[in-house]
Design a protein around this motif. Structure first.
Motif, PDB file in Angstrom:
ATOM      1  N   LEU A   1      -5.189 -10.213  -0.663  1.00 23.93           N
ATOM      2  CA  LEU A   1      -4.144  -9.364   0.256  1.00 23.93           C
ATOM      3  C   LEU A   1      -3.414  -9.008  -0.772  1.00 23.93           C
ATOM      4  O   LEU A   1      -3.244  -7.901  -1.037  1.00 23.93           O
ATOM      5  CB  LEU A   1      -3.889  -9.547   1.619  1.00 23.93           C
ATOM      6  CG  LEU A   1      -5.005  -9.989   2.619  1.00 23.93           C
ATOM      7  CD1 LEU A   1      -4.265 -10.592   3.738  1.00 23.93           C
ATOM      8  CD2 LEU A   1      -5.586  -8.761   2.776  1.00 23.93           C
ATOM      9  N   SER A   2      -2.970  -9.980  -1.279  1.00 20.68           N
ATOM     10  CA  SER A   2      -1.494  -9.252  -2.152  1.00 20.68           C
ATOM     11  C   SER A   2      -1.411  -9.340  -3.418  1.00 20.68           C
ATOM     12  O   SER A   2      -0.455  -9.014  -4.305  1.00 20.68           O
ATOM     13  CB  SER A   2      -0.291 -10.566  -1.827  1.00 20.68           C
ATOM     14  OG  SER A   2      -0.445 -11.830  -2.400  1.00 20.68           O
ATOM     15  N   ALA A   3      -3.045  -9.735  -3.900  1.00 17.22           N
ATOM     16  CA  ALA A   3      -3.134  -9.284  -5.005  1.00 17.22           C
ATOM     17  C   ALA A   3      -2.571  -8.171  -5.911  1.00 17.22           C
ATOM     18  O   ALA A   3      -2.214  -7.768  -7.059  1.00 17.22           O
ATOM     19  CB  ALA A   3      -4.719  -9.303  -5.559  1.00 17.22           C
ATOM     20  N   ASP A   4      -2.296  -6.929  -5.474  1.00 11.13           N
ATOM     21  CA  ASP A   4      -2.115  -5.460  -6.305  1.00 11.13           C
ATOM     22  C   ASP A   4      -0.168  -5.591  -5.975  1.00 11.13           C
ATOM     23  O   ASP A   4       0.671  -4.591  -7.017  1.00 11.13           O
ATOM     24  CB  ASP A   4      -2.700  -4.850  -6.126  1.00 11.13           C
ATOM     25  CG  ASP A   4      -2.072  -4.023  -4.689  1.00 11.13           C
ATOM     26  OD1 ASP A   4      -1.482  -4.314  -4.282  1.00 11.13           O
ATOM     27  OD2 ASP A   4      -3.192  -2.792  -4.735  1.00 11.13           O
ATOM     28  N   PHE A   5      -0.169  -6.551  -5.645  1.00 11.03           N
ATOM     29  CA  PHE A   5       1.518  -6.237  -5.511  1.00 11.03           C
ATOM     30  C   PHE A   5       1.899  -4.877  -4.588  1.00 11.03           C
ATOM     31  O   PHE A   5       3.538  -4.303  -5.701  1.00 11.03           O
ATOM     32  CB  PHE A   5       2.153  -6.906  -6.926  1.00 11.03           C
ATOM     33  CG  PHE A   5       1.936  -8.245  -7.078  1.00 11.03           C
ATOM     34  CD1 PHE A   5       2.304  -8.891  -6.385  1.00 11.03           C
ATOM     35  CD2 PHE A   5       1.038  -8.285  -8.295  1.00 11.03           C
ATOM     36  CE1 PHE A   5       2.065 -10.257  -7.274  1.00 11.03           C
ATOM     37  CE2 PHE A   5       0.656  -9.688  -8.876  1.00 11.03           C
ATOM     38  CZ  PHE A   5       1.474 -10.844  -7.388  1.00 11.03           C
ATOM     39  N   SER A   6       1.547  -3.739  -4.332  1.00 13.77           N
ATOM     40  CA  SER A   6       2.076  -3.219  -3.632  1.00 13.77           C
ATOM     41  C   SER A   6       2.642  -3.182  -1.890  1.00 13.77           C
ATOM     42  O   SER A   6       1.788  -4.313  -1.704  1.00 13.77           O
ATOM     43  CB  SER A   6       1.041  -1.828  -3.494  1.00 13.77           C
ATOM     44  OG  SER A   6      -0.202  -2.478  -3.037  1.00 13.77           O
ATOM     45  N   ALA A   7       3.539  -1.455  -1.828  1.00 14.06           N
ATOM     46  CA  ALA A   7       3.550  -2.211  -0.337  1.00 14.06           C
ATOM     47  C   ALA A   7       2.976  -2.355   0.358  1.00 14.06           C
ATOM     48  O   ALA A   7       3.311  -3.645   1.917  1.00 14.06           O
ATOM     49  CB  ALA A   7       4.717  -1.537   0.010  1.00 14.06           C
ATOM     50  N   ARG A   8       1.362  -1.664  -0.155  1.00 13.47           N
ATOM     51  CA  ARG A   8       1.186  -1.743   1.748  1.00 13.47           C
ATOM     52  C   ARG A   8       0.237  -3.252   1.605  1.00 13.47           C
ATOM     53  O   ARG A   8       0.282  -3.459   2.237  1.00 13.47           O
ATOM     54  CB  ARG A   8      -0.137  -1.217   1.459  1.00 13.47           C
ATOM     55  CG  ARG A   8      -1.274  -1.161   2.495  1.00 13.47           C
ATOM     56  CD  ARG A   8      -1.893   0.113   1.704  1.00 13.47           C
ATOM     57  NE  ARG A   8      -2.853   0.955   2.744  1.00 13.47           N
ATOM     58  CZ  ARG A   8      -3.661   1.958   2.759  1.00 13.47           C
ATOM     59  NH1 ARG A   8      -3.886   2.481   2.166  1.00 13.47           N
ATOM     60  NH2 ARG A   8      -3.823   2.464   3.917  1.00 13.47           N
ATOM     61  N   SER A   9      -0.220  -4.037   0.489  1.00 13.48           N
ATOM     62  CA  SER A   9      -0.104  -5.234   0.106  1.00 13.48           C
ATOM     63  C   SER A   9      -0.100  -6.470   0.877  1.00 13.48           C
ATOM     64  O   SER A   9      -0.442  -6.972   1.217  1.00 13.48           O
ATOM     65  CB  SER A   9      -1.096  -5.393  -1.389  1.00 13.48           C
ATOM     66  OG  SER A   9      -0.624  -5.153  -2.016  1.00 13.48           O
ATOM     67  N   ILE A  10       1.627  -6.090   0.550  1.00 11.58           N
ATOM     68  CA  ILE A  10       2.296  -6.962   0.169  1.00 11.58           C
ATOM     69  C   ILE A  10       2.973  -7.485   1.574  1.00 11.58           C
ATOM     70  O   ILE A  10       2.604  -8.165   2.422  1.00 11.58           O
ATOM     71  CB  ILE A  10       3.239  -6.950  -0.767  1.00 11.58           C
ATOM     72  CG1 ILE A  10       3.643  -7.395  -2.076  1.00 11.58           C
ATOM     73  CG2 ILE A  10       4.503  -8.330   0.013  1.00 11.58           C
ATOM     74  CD1 ILE A  10       4.513  -6.653  -2.438  1.00 11.58           C
ATOM     75  N   SER A  11       2.919  -5.762   3.138  1.00 13.09           N
ATOM     76  CA  SER A  11       2.918  -5.916   3.911  1.00 13.09           C
ATOM     77  C   SER A  11       1.758  -6.826   4.642  1.00 13.09           C
ATOM     78  O   SER A  11       1.871  -7.602   5.822  1.00 13.09           O
ATOM     79  CB  SER A  11       3.196  -4.393   4.194  1.00 13.09           C
ATOM     80  OG  SER A  11       3.082  -4.933   6.149  1.00 13.09           O
ATOM     81  N   ALA A  12       0.740  -6.605   4.130  1.00 13.38           N
ATOM     82  CA  ALA A  12      -0.951  -7.113   4.782  1.00 13.38           C
ATOM     83  C   ALA A  12      -0.229  -8.154   5.176  1.00 13.38           C
ATOM     84  O   ALA A  12      -1.021  -9.427   5.706  1.00 13.38           O
ATOM     85  CB  ALA A  12      -2.242  -5.993   4.202  1.00 13.38           C
ATOM     86  N   ALA A  13      -0.298  -8.778   3.592  1.00 18.05           N
ATOM     87  CA  ALA A  13      -0.146 -10.090   3.567  1.00 18.05           C
ATOM     88  C   ALA A  13       0.872 -11.282   4.364  1.00 18.05           C
ATOM     89  O   ALA A  13       0.851 -12.052   4.941  1.00 18.05           O
ATOM     90  CB  ALA A  13       0.392 -10.600   2.139  1.00 18.05           C
ATOM     91  N   LEU A  14       2.339 -10.450   4.140  1.00 21.74           N
ATOM     92  CA  LEU A  14       2.908 -10.161   5.175  1.00 21.74           C
ATOM     93  C   LEU A  14       2.637 -11.109   6.666  1.00 21.74           C
ATOM     94  O   LEU A  14       2.953 -11.475   6.845  1.00 21.74           O
ATOM     95  CB  LEU A  14       4.275  -9.191   5.194  1.00 21.74           C
ATOM     96  CG  LEU A  14       5.526 -10.061   6.064  1.00 21.74           C
ATOM     97  CD1 LEU A  14       6.307 -11.579   5.774  1.00 21.74           C
ATOM     98  CD2 LEU A  14       6.499  -9.211   5.997  1.00 21.74           C
ATOM     99  N   GLU A  15       1.833  -9.218   7.226  1.00 23.04           N
ATOM    100  CA  GLU A  15       1.291  -9.576   9.036  1.00 23.04           C
ATOM    101  C   GLU A  15       0.344 -11.059   9.092  1.00 23.04           C
ATOM    102  O   GLU A  15       0.937 -11.453  10.123  1.00 23.04           O
ATOM    103  CB  GLU A  15       0.320  -8.671   8.771  1.00 23.04           C
ATOM    104  CG  GLU A  15       1.538  -7.544   8.914  1.00 23.04           C
ATOM    105  CD  GLU A  15       1.009  -6.254   9.397  1.00 23.04           C
ATOM    106  OE1 GLU A  15       0.117  -6.421  10.065  1.00 23.04           O
ATOM    107  OE2 GLU A  15       1.647  -5.276   9.176  1.00 23.04           O
ATOM    108  N   THR A  16      -0.210 -11.766   8.186  1.00 25.89           N
ATOM    109  CA  THR A  16      -0.812 -12.201   7.857  1.00 25.89           C
ATOM    110  C   THR A  16      -0.487 -13.783   7.700  1.00 25.89           C
ATOM    111  O   THR A  16      -0.986 -14.655   8.862  1.00 25.89           O
ATOM    112  CB  THR A  16      -2.036 -12.546   6.827  1.00 25.89           C
ATOM    113  OG1 THR A  16      -2.962 -11.191   6.860  1.00 25.89           O
ATOM    114  CG2 THR A  16      -3.364 -13.879   7.294  1.00 25.89           C
ATOM    115  N   VAL A  17       0.538 -14.232   7.495  1.00 23.91           N
ATOM    116  CA  VAL A  17       1.037 -16.178   7.322  1.00 23.91           C
ATOM    117  C   VAL A  17       1.953 -15.663   8.128  1.00 23.91           C
ATOM    118  O   VAL A  17       2.484 -16.613   9.236  1.00 23.91           O
ATOM    119  CB  VAL A  17       1.880 -15.191   6.142  1.00 23.91           C
ATOM    120  CG1 VAL A  17       2.891 -15.402   5.678  1.00 23.91           C
ATOM    121  CG2 VAL A  17       1.771 -16.532   5.351  1.00 23.91           C
TER     122      VAL A  17
END
Length: 247
Positions: free
Chosen positions: A18-34
């Motif tokens: 989810l956070s592989a590309d380190f964009s704000a959108r992907s990091i936010s999605a990974a944060l919501e998941t964790v």
């Protein structure tokens, strides 16, 4: 038989993707998941990994916060998660590293009393992490930055720090050695370039200071906190002494 690293990678494969590309959108999605994960329901061997990722995602998202209060709030939450993971597994290098990162940033972003308190804690965590791996870019950068900051303390700040603990005996040369080592390990990082420039400036070497500050100012980024490093370099280069220097 799979080793610990393989087992952890398999367990966290989906969230890491989810956070592989380190964009704000992907990091936010990974944060919501964790954040949706219940720690007491996670297998014990993976709890430190969950806490470490939670801290990392909060730290990375704080880089996109333009309001200082929000940034500090996210960093404080990241610090708590990282510290919890570090207590759980002191030998987890990635967790030790994010603990250093969050503590160090909080030392810079906080008021004087908290700044000094976080600063002493940061030095302890940094020593522990470097004992595990002393060839890591981020740790070399953080130690160099720490040496620069301590060497730059004003008389008032030094007096206040002595009330809390013993001030480390550091110098600008020690800061420069670590920052240049960090640049050797990973080139082109604006944050590190900025502090190399500032250290040379503090040492009175205007030619090398300007060289590194120009490098910093030439960076382009969409991350607000990184843009702050670029803007700071641009502002320093406006100094008359530096404008007169030819490189």
């Amino acid at each position: 038989m799979s080793n610990k690293s393989d087992v952890e990678q398999n367990f966290f494969a989906e969230i890491d993707e989810l956070s592989a590309d380190f964009s704000a959108r992907s990091i936010s999605a990974a944060l919501e998941t964790v954040e949706a994960m219940k720690l007491d329901q996670i297998p014990a061997q993976h709890r430190c990994g969950v806490l470490r990722r939670h801290a990392e995602y909060l730290y990375m998202m704080s880089n996109y916060a333009t309001m200082k209060e929000k940034r500090v709030e996210m960093l404080e939450n990241a610090y708590k998660k990282a510290r919890q993971g570090h207590v759980m597994d002191p030998n987890d290098f990635e967790c030790a590293k994010i603990l250093c990162s969050t503590c160090g940033r909080l030392a810079e972003e906080s008021s004087l009393k908290k700044k000094l308190d976080y600063g002493f804690k940061f030095k302890t965590y940094l020593d522990e992490a470097i004992a595990i791996n002393d060839q890591d870019f981020e740790l070399c950068h953080m130690r160099g930055r720490f040496c620069y900051t301590v060497a730059s303390l004003s008389f008032v700040e030094r007096c206040a720090a002595k009330v809390i603990g013993q001030i480390p005996d550091v110098s600008y040369q020690m800061a420069l050695d670590d920052l240049l080592k960090a640049d050797h390990l990973e080139e082109g990082v604006a944050e590190n370039q900025l502090f190399i420039g500032k250290t040379y400036l503090a040492m009175g070497n205007l030619v090398k200071a300007k060289k590194w500050l120009v490098k910093t100012a030439s960076n382009t980024t969409e991350v607000p906190v990184e843009q702050e490093y670029v803007d700071e370099a641009v502002a320093i280069l406006e100094d008359k002494k530096l404008k007169a220097v030819k490189i």
